[in-house]
Design a protein around this motif. Structure first.
Motif, PDB file in Angstrom:
ATOM      1  N   GLU A  26       0.750  -1.217  -0.114  1.00 60.87           N
ATOM      2  CA  GLU A  26      -0.032   0.060  -0.151  1.00 60.87           C
ATOM      3  C   GLU A  26       1.059   0.988  -0.165  1.00 60.87           C
ATOM      4  OE1 GLU A  26      -3.459   2.046   2.893  1.00 60.87           O
ATOM      5  OE2 GLU A  26      -3.185  -0.012   2.800  1.00 60.87           O
ATOM      6  N   GLY A  27       0.548   2.244  -0.886  1.00 61.14           N
ATOM      7  CA  GLY A  27       1.302   3.261  -0.956  1.00 61.14           C
ATOM      8  C   GLY A  27       2.320   3.289  -1.875  1.00 61.14           C
ATOM      9  N   MET A  28       2.857   2.102  -2.421  1.00 66.08           N
ATOM     10  CA  MET A  28       4.049   2.019  -3.268  1.00 66.08           C
ATOM     11  C   MET A  28       3.355   2.618  -4.865  1.00 66.08           C
ATOM     12  SD  MET A  28       6.157  -1.097  -4.630  1.00 66.08           S
ATOM     13  CE  MET A  28       7.178  -1.290  -3.239  1.00 66.08           C
ATOM     14  N   PRO A  29       4.090   3.714  -5.541  1.00 70.66           N
ATOM     15  CA  PRO A  29       3.683   3.906  -6.811  1.00 70.66           C
ATOM     16  C   PRO A  29       3.953   2.670  -7.693  1.00 70.66           C
ATOM     17  CG  PRO A  29       5.315   5.510  -5.908  1.00 70.66           C
ATOM     18  CD  PRO A  29       5.234   4.321  -4.935  1.00 70.66           C
ATOM     19  N   ALA A  30       2.858   2.416  -8.253  1.00 72.96           N
ATOM     20  CA  ALA A  30       2.659   1.335  -9.467  1.00 72.96           C
ATOM     21  C   ALA A  30       2.369   1.941 -10.681  1.00 72.96           C
ATOM     22  CB  ALA A  30       1.512   0.271  -8.820  1.00 72.96           C
ATOM     23  N   PHE A  31       3.052   1.243 -11.898  1.00 75.05           N
ATOM     24  CA  PHE A  31       3.114   1.616 -13.246  1.00 75.05           C
ATOM     25  C   PHE A  31       2.634   0.255 -14.051  1.00 75.05           C
ATOM     26  CE2 PHE A  31       5.466   4.516 -11.070  1.00 75.05           C
ATOM     27  CZ  PHE A  31       5.090   5.978 -11.355  1.00 75.05           C
ATOM     28  N   GLU A  32       1.683   0.660 -14.850  1.00 76.65           N
ATOM     29  CA  GLU A  32       1.319  -0.439 -15.941  1.00 76.65           C
ATOM     30  C   GLU A  32       2.518  -0.797 -16.726  1.00 76.65           C
ATOM     31  OE1 GLU A  32      -1.845   0.233 -18.461  1.00 76.65           O
ATOM     32  OE2 GLU A  32      -3.252  -0.246 -16.870  1.00 76.65           O
ATOM     33  N   ARG A  33       3.522   0.119 -16.887  1.00 81.47           N
ATOM     34  CA  ARG A  33       4.687  -0.350 -17.844  1.00 81.47           C
ATOM     35  C   ARG A  33       5.807   0.441 -16.931  1.00 81.47           C
ATOM     36  NH1 ARG A  33       0.855  -0.558 -21.136  1.00 81.47           N
ATOM     37  NH2 ARG A  33       0.723  -2.201 -22.707  1.00 81.47           N
ATOM     38  N   LEU A  34       6.898   1.235 -17.746  1.00 78.88           N
ATOM     39  CA  LEU A  34       7.912   1.957 -16.944  1.00 78.88           C
ATOM     40  C   LEU A  34       7.413   3.254 -16.737  1.00 78.88           C
ATOM     41  CD1 LEU A  34      11.270   0.868 -18.868  1.00 78.88           C
ATOM     42  CD2 LEU A  34      10.598   0.537 -16.425  1.00 78.88           C
ATOM     43  N   PRO A  35       7.589   3.821 -15.719  1.00 78.36           N
ATOM     44  CA  PRO A  35       7.327   5.229 -15.418  1.00 78.36           C
ATOM     45  C   PRO A  35       7.876   6.316 -16.237  1.00 78.36           C
ATOM     46  CG  PRO A  35       8.789   4.340 -13.580  1.00 78.36           C
ATOM     47  CD  PRO A  35       8.423   3.276 -14.713  1.00 78.36           C
ATOM     48  N   GLN A  36       7.293   7.384 -16.689  1.00 80.42           N
ATOM     49  CA  GLN A  36       7.675   8.358 -17.549  1.00 80.42           C
ATOM     50  C   GLN A  36       9.067   9.117 -16.779  1.00 80.42           C
ATOM     51  OE1 GLN A  36       7.231   8.541 -20.880  1.00 80.42           O
ATOM     52  NE2 GLN A  36       5.707   6.770 -20.556  1.00 80.42           N
TER      53      GLN A  36
END
Length: 133
Positions: free
Chosen positions: A122-132
């Motif tokens: 919880e609270g961890m940034p998550a991205f479908e792919r690589l973050p920009q």
């Protein structure tokens, strides 16, 4: 930060020194194959900061892909130590570190492939792919 580690049997050892480029968990399908189903927890370092101090890994790269990643692993015990993508970075498998608890993943990537049994804190940034960048 100085990191040291190696394979399960001790035939391959390495060290890396410098600031991590990324500390993450990767949920991509490719990493699931390599880990046996779990996300891959890794620390990304500059290739200039990484060197083997004992032994030499065996390498594997798929021949059917245009820009394959090169997997480096111990030829004796099979431990997957690092991945080298086409871009200049060394992806060190946290489980091979002498002190894996020093690394705390800060982001989850490729969650588009995440399985229902994978956990993103919880609270961890998550991205479908690589973050920009």
């Amino acid at each position: 930060m100085k990191l040291t580690g190696g394979c399960y049997c001790g035939a391959v050892r390495y060290e890396a020194e410098g600031e991590p480029m990324m500390m993450a968990q990767c949920h991509c399908r490719e990493c699931q194959y390599i880990t046996g189903g779990s996300p891959n927890v890794f620390v990304a370092m500059s290739p200039d900061s990484f060197r083997y101090t004992k032994g030499a890994p065996k390498q594997f790269a798929r021949k059917d892909l245009e820009n394959p990643r090169t997997r480096e692993f111990c030829a004796e015990c099979g431990t997957h130590v690092v991945t080298r993508p086409p871009r200049p970075v060394v992806i060190i498998k946290v489980g091979t570190l002498d002190e894996p608890g020093r690394i705390m993943p800060q982001v989850a990537i490729y969650t588009i492939d995440k399985q229902p049994f994978h956990h993103v804190p919880e609270g961890m940034p998550a991205f479908e792919r690589l973050p920009q960048q």
